[in-house]
Design a protein around this motif. Structure first.
Motif, PDB file in Angstrom:
ATOM      1  N   THR A 169       0.837  -1.201   0.000  1.00 31.68           N
ATOM      2  CA  THR A 169       0.000   0.000   0.000  1.00 31.68           C
ATOM      3  C   THR A 169       0.874   1.254   0.000  1.00 31.68           C
ATOM      4  O   THR A 169       0.594   2.214  -0.727  1.00 31.68           O
ATOM      5  CB  THR A 169      -0.926   0.004   1.224  1.00 31.68           C
ATOM      6  N   THR A 170       1.921   1.254   0.784  1.00 28.19           N
ATOM      7  CA  THR A 170       2.833   2.404   0.848  1.00 28.19           C
ATOM      8  C   THR A 170       3.576   2.591  -0.466  1.00 28.19           C
ATOM      9  O   THR A 170       3.659   3.706  -0.985  1.00 28.19           O
ATOM     10  CB  THR A 170       3.861   2.207   1.983  1.00 28.19           C
ATOM     11  N   LEU A 223       8.553   6.339   5.423  1.00 26.08           N
ATOM     12  CA  LEU A 223       7.102   6.206   5.381  1.00 26.08           C
ATOM     13  C   LEU A 223       6.693   4.747   5.518  1.00 26.08           C
ATOM     14  O   LEU A 223       5.727   4.419   6.219  1.00 26.08           O
ATOM     15  CB  LEU A 223       6.559   6.797   4.079  1.00 26.08           C
ATOM     16  N   ALA A 224       7.441   3.855   4.881  1.00 29.17           N
ATOM     17  CA  ALA A 224       7.160   2.422   4.991  1.00 29.17           C
ATOM     18  C   ALA A 224       7.360   1.951   6.429  1.00 29.17           C
ATOM     19  O   ALA A 224       6.563   1.163   6.949  1.00 29.17           O
ATOM     20  CB  ALA A 224       8.056   1.637   4.043  1.00 29.17           C
ATOM     21  N   ASN A 284       4.362   3.125   8.483  1.00 22.70           N
ATOM     22  CA  ASN A 284       3.152   2.360   8.171  1.00 22.70           C
ATOM     23  C   ASN A 284       3.208   0.945   8.731  1.00 22.70           C
ATOM     24  O   ASN A 284       2.209   0.428   9.237  1.00 22.70           O
ATOM     25  CB  ASN A 284       2.905   2.338   6.668  1.00 22.70           C
TER      26      ASN A 284
END
Length: 173
Positions: A122-123, A144-145, A148
């Motif tokens: 999704t990321t 960001l990964a 998440n």
């Protein structure tokens, strides 16, 4: 007469070439000295700096915050996805490993791999092609990964299990 002129030319040429040789030698010596001083300055000793008020030597804290052993859990498959670009779509393949601390976290992560794969896919699929073309964009995607994955696992495990997300392979065509 011609022989005398050629002898005079040869005699006059020798001092000029000696002067040039001395000038180039001096310039070369100066360049070597500058390089040596720069190397000494940048690669010089890394001794701790003494504090002027106490007279005690300051040392850096090299003890890790989390002293448990690091384990690296590789995702079973690389992430392969398309990203729309300005002129054309790009095919991206990313191989990922997660860094965790302790053998219990290693087992816990392996148990929740499908959940982690979903969060990572999704990321990655929401990334921008132009950002991924730069090193800063890849670092931003990695951070960001990590966020998440940590937020996805927090309700399930009750704590942040993953310490780092590492890209061990990155191909964009």
């Amino acid at each position: 007469m011609a022989e005398e002129e050629s002898l005079e030319l040869e005699e006059n040429a020798a001092p000029k070439s000696k002067k040039k040789l001395i000038i180039f030698g001096a310039i070369g010596l100066i360049v070597v000295l500058i390089i040596a001083v720069a190397l000494w300055f940048f690669l010089g000793s890394s001794e701790p700096v003494a504090d002027a008020t106490d007279g005690e030597v300051e040392t850096e804290q090299t003890e890790p915050v989390n002293n448990r052993e690091a384990f690296y859990v590789g995702m079973p498959r690389p992430f392969l996805f398309n990203l729309p670009g300005q002129g054309r779509s790009r095919l991206v393949e990313i191989k990922v490993q997660l860094m965790v601390r302790g053998s219990d976290d290693d087992v816990l992560i392996k148990k929740h791999i499908p959940l982690i794969e979903d969060a990572l896919l999704t990321t990655f699929s929401s990334a921008d092609v132009q950002k991924l073309s730069s090193l800063a964009g890849k670092d931003e995607l990695r951070q960001l990964a990590l966020l998440n994955v940590q937020n996805t696992l927090l309700p399930v495990t009750g704590r942040k299990v993953v310490e780092k997300v590492l890209f061990t392979g990155f191909v964009m065509q």
